[in-house]
Design an enzyme around this catalytic site. Structure first.
Site, mmCIF file in Angstrom:
data_model
loop_
_atom_site.group_PDB
_atom_site.id
_atom_site.type_symbol
_atom_site.label_atom_id
_atom_site.label_comp_id
_atom_site.label_asym_id
_atom_site.label_seq_id
_atom_site.Cartn_x
_atom_site.Cartn_y
_atom_site.Cartn_z
ATOM 1 N N ASP A 42 -17.417 18.418 0.989
ATOM 2 C CA ASP A 42 -18.803 18.681 0.574
ATOM 3 C C ASP A 42 -19.648 17.429 0.739
ATOM 4 O OD1 ASP A 42 -18.677 21.310 -0.037
ATOM 5 O OD2 ASP A 42 -18.948 21.079 -2.194
ATOM 6 N N LYS A 64 -24.276 20.683 2.694
ATOM 7 C CA LYS A 64 -25.450 21.541 2.628
ATOM 8 C C LYS A 64 -26.715 20.749 2.933
ATOM 9 C CE LYS A 64 -23.577 25.106 -0.107
ATOM 10 N NZ LYS A 64 -22.552 25.108 -0.986
ATOM 11 N N MET A 177 -29.301 19.766 -10.453
ATOM 12 C CA MET A 177 -30.136 20.432 -9.434
ATOM 13 C C MET A 177 -31.540 20.730 -9.971
ATOM 14 S SD MET A 177 -27.239 23.061 -7.968
ATOM 15 C CE MET A 177 -26.574 23.442 -9.579
HETATM 16 N N1 SAH Z 1 -19.606 19.907 -9.035
HETATM 17 C C1 SAH Z 1 -20.603 18.857 -9.190
HETATM 18 C C2 SAH Z 1 -22.021 19.412 -9.241
HETATM 19 C C3 SAH Z 1 -22.487 20.092 -7.982
HETATM 20 S S1 SAH Z 1 -24.157 20.634 -8.073
HETATM 21 C C4 SAH Z 1 -20.281 18.045 -10.425
HETATM 22 O O1 SAH Z 1 -19.423 18.431 -11.223
HETATM 23 O O2 SAH Z 1 -20.898 16.979 -10.610
HETATM 24 C C5 SAH Z 1 -25.024 19.272 -7.355
HETATM 25 C C6 SAH Z 1 -25.802 18.506 -8.412
HETATM 26 O O3 SAH Z 1 -24.930 17.603 -9.101
HETATM 27 C C7 SAH Z 1 -26.886 17.623 -7.875
HETATM 28 O O4 SAH Z 1 -28.071 18.343 -7.608
HETATM 29 C C8 SAH Z 1 -27.089 16.654 -9.021
HETATM 30 O O5 SAH Z 1 -27.833 17.253 -10.057
HETATM 31 C C9 SAH Z 1 -25.668 16.485 -9.512
HETATM 32 N N2 SAH Z 1 -25.019 15.271 -8.968
HETATM 33 C C10 SAH Z 1 -23.976 15.212 -8.125
HETATM 34 N N3 SAH Z 1 -23.612 13.927 -7.876
HETATM 35 C C11 SAH Z 1 -24.450 13.162 -8.616
HETATM 36 C C12 SAH Z 1 -24.574 11.746 -8.833
HETATM 37 N N4 SAH Z 1 -23.768 10.878 -8.222
HETATM 38 N N5 SAH Z 1 -25.547 11.312 -9.668
HETATM 39 C C13 SAH Z 1 -26.370 12.182 -10.294
HETATM 40 N N6 SAH Z 1 -26.295 13.530 -10.134
HETATM 41 C C14 SAH Z 1 -25.341 14.000 -9.312
#
Ligand code: SAH
Length: 264
Positions: A42, A64, A177
């Site tokens: 991903d 994506k 998100m």
């Molecule tokens: N499965 C992932 C979330 C996927 S949805 C998890 O558990 O973290 C994607 C969202 O995750 C992004 O839009 C953002 O809101 C958040 N996100 C992912 N990586 C991030 C990071 N390093 N710092 C801040 N937000 C993050």
């Protein structure tokens, strides 16, 4: 008639790669990555984690972002199925935890229904990892009895979180998100009775080297995001805990702000 398998069964491992810092991988995740014949990656996954993969492992980016349309979910699921059926070990690398807003639940159910063995390796979800790395405790004995992880994205039918109920809950809210809709989210929370000066933090690229933090209040959230150029991937943390961040971290928040102001 009984079918006779001619290849040893493969499997799929859904692996949480954590929020960004490759050192936040679990030992189990490292072992899974090292065992992979095929890796489906991903876009929020830090590619540094691939140092644990075998050089000959096939790597497929199923991101994506990056300007092109997202890889269709059916393509990803078909590829995982085909590779596992061919006897290979497929590692599906997802940012954070595979079951937190990651469609991991759907993929798991789909593959199991097709008779494929699926394992899940939990990861540190960004809502916890980014908050902690920014010095913000998501719960605190004095001011937050719990935390809600919420999507800022509505479903196609317009159904989204019940912001008014969340505003009344007194829980820390961690919005994933949510950057594109921060203005609507803040307005909906205010309408639900949340005070205008509720502390809010935005943590972008949490736990990565380029992590940035913004500390503001509910009524200024969207304007400050725009003014300071914060963007996805970021979590929005809403609640008293933002103000309860350890004093040293608040100092460094101030330093961050000064540095950003100097840069900007
Ligand atoms: N499965 C992932 C979330 C996927 S949805 C998890 O558990 O973290 C994607 C969202 O995750 C992004 O839009 C953002 O809101 C958040 N996100 C992912 N990586 C991030 C990071 N390093 N710092 C801040 N937000 C993050």
């Amino acid at each position: 008639m009984q079918t006779i398998r001619t290849v040893p069964p493969g499997r799929v491992i859904l692996v949480g790669a954590g929020p960004g810092d490759p050192e936040l991988l679990t030992l189990k995740a490292v072992r899974a990555i090292a065992s992979a014949d095929v890796l489906l990656i991903d876009d929020l996954v830090n590619l540094a984690v691939l140092e644990h993969a075998r050089p000959e492992a096939r790597r497929v980016a199923v991101g994506k972002r990056g300007g092109c349309e997202s890889t269709p979910q059916e393509f990803i699921e078909r590829l995982m199925f085909a590779e596992a059926r061919a006897g290979r070990t497929v590692v599906r690398l997802k940012g954070g935890d595979p079951f937190v807003f990651g469609r991991g639940g759907e993929e798991c159910a789909h593959l199991r229904a097709l008779g494929i063995a699926v394992e899940v390796v939990p990861g540190i979800t960004s809502g916890v990892g980014a908050a902690s790395a920014a010095g913000i405790p998501v719960t605190h004995r004095d001011c937050s009895q719990g935390v809600a992880f919420v999507t800022g994205h509505s479903k196609k039918d317009g159904r989204g979180p019940d912001w008014a109920a969340l505003a009344r809950s007194g829980l820390t809210l961690v919005v994933y998100m949510g950057m594109a809709r921060s203005r609507q989210i803040a307005a909906a929370l205010a309408e639900g009775g949340m005070r205008a000066d509720m502390p809010v933090a935005v943590v972008q690229n949490g736990t990565r080297e380029d992590q940035r933090r913004l500390v503001t209040r509910l009524d200024r959230l969207a304007d400050d995001i725009a003014a300071q150029g914060f963007a996805s991937p970021a979590v929005i943390i809403i609640g008293e805990v933002v103000a309860m961040a350890a004093a040293d971290s608040l100092d460094s928040l101030a330093a961050d702000g000064a540095r950003q102001a100097a840069q900007g």
